[in-house]
Write a protein that holds these residues in place. Structure first.
Motif, PDB file in Angstrom:
ATOM      1  N   VAL A   1      -2.638 -10.249  -1.064  1.00 52.84           N
ATOM      2  CA  VAL A   1      -3.020  -9.276  -2.081  1.00 52.84           C
ATOM      3  C   VAL A   1      -4.352  -8.590  -1.773  1.00 52.84           C
TER       4      VAL A   1
ATOM      5  N   ARG B   1      -0.945  -2.741  -9.914  1.00 47.43           N
ATOM      6  CA  ARG B   1      -0.061  -3.911  -9.918  1.00 47.43           C
ATOM      7  C   ARG B   1      -0.624  -5.024  -9.041  1.00 47.43           C
TER       8      ARG B   1
ATOM      9  N   ARG C   1       1.670  -6.825  -0.314  1.00 51.59           N
ATOM     10  CA  ARG C   1       1.811  -7.455  -1.629  1.00 51.59           C
ATOM     11  C   ARG C   1       3.001  -8.397  -1.652  1.00 51.59           C
TER      12      ARG C   1
ATOM     13  N   GLU D   1      -2.125  -8.842 -10.004  1.00 48.82           N
ATOM     14  CA  GLU D   1      -1.642 -10.056  -9.328  1.00 48.82           C
ATOM     15  C   GLU D   1      -2.801 -10.867  -8.760  1.00 48.82           C
TER      16      GLU D   1
END
Length: 202
Positions: A164, A190, A159, A194
Motif C-alpha cells: 500500500v 481507497r 494495492r 487501507e
C-alpha cells in the motif's frame, strides 16, 4: 441533418479530447454526446467517452461504455485495451481472458510497444496475476515516468498485492501529473484508507 458534416464532427471530437485533457469534463461530455447522437458508433468518441467516465470516477459506467465500444469495433486495439482497463478498475474478471486472446491473435502484432505492455499488464491484473502486472508496469514507468495511465494501473496492482505504501507513492505521482482525474483520486483515497490514513484519503 445539421452537424453531420465530417469536418464538424472531427472538430467536435477534437474539442472533446482537448476539454477532457484540461479537466473540463462537463463541456467535454457535451461535445462527445453531440458526436454520438449523430454517429453512435464513432470509434474515437466512444473511446473518449469511456476515458471521461473513468476520469470522473464512474468505474461501472466506464465499463459499460467500454463494452459498448468494443461491441461496435471488435478489431480495435485501443478499445480492447480500454475494456481491459475498465475490467481491471472494477475488479471484474468477466470476459478478460477472451478479450486478451482476441486482441493478441487479431491485432496484437500491430500494437505499439506501449500498448502491448499495457495490454499484458491489464490482462494479468484482471486475471489475478498482479505480480506480472507490477513487473511489466514498473519497467515501463521507469523509462516513461510521465505515463499517467500506466502509473494508475501500477498503483492498482501494488494495492492488490498489499504494497500500500508503494501504491500511495505511485498514485500520488499520477495525481500530481493529472490532477483533473477523479478516478486516480478515488483510487488514491481507497489505498490511503487501507493504510489507515483517513486524512490522506480526503
Amino acid at each position: 441533418v445539421p452537424g453531420t458534416d465530417p469536418g464538424l464532427l472531427a472538430l467536435r471530437r477534437t474539442r472533446g479530447d482537448a476539454l477532457l485533457r484540461l479537466g473540463r469534463l462537463d463541456e467535454a461530455e457535451r461535445e462527445l454526446d453531440r458526436v454520438l447522437s449523430l454517429r453512435p458508433e464513432d470509434e474515437t468518441a466512444l473511446a473518449l467517452r469511456t476515458r471521461l467516465l473513468a476520469t470522473r470516477g464512474d468505474a461501472n459506467e466506464a465499463l459499460a461504455s467500454a463494452r459498448l465500444a468494443h461491441q461496435h469495433h471488435p478489431e480495435s486495439a485501443a478499445l480492447h485495451i480500454n475494456l481491459l482497463t475498465a475490467l481491471a478498475s472494477t475488479e471484474d474478471p468477466a470476459d478478460a481472458e477472451e478479450v486478451q486472446d482476441r486482441l493478441r491473435n487479431r491485432v496484437g502484432p500491430a500494437l505499439a510497444e506501449r500498448d502491448r505492455i499495457r495490454l499484458d499488464a491489464m490482462a494479468a491484473l484482471v486475471l489475478g496475476d498482479a505480480d506480472h502486472a507490477i513487473d511489466s508496469l514498473t519497467a515501463w514507468t521507469a523509462a516513461h515516468p510521465d505515463d499517467v495511465e500506466a502509473l494508475g494501473a501500477l498503483g492498482t496492482a501494488l494495492r492488490r498485492t498489499g504494497r500500500v505504501h508503494e501504491a500511495i507513492a505511485t498514485l500520488r505521482h499520477a495525481v500530481e501529473l493529472a490532477p483533473q482525474s477523479l478516478g486516480l483520486q478515488v483510487e488514491l483515497g481507497r489505498v490511503a484508507l487501507e493504510a489507515g490514513d483517513a486524512e490522506g484519503a480526503i
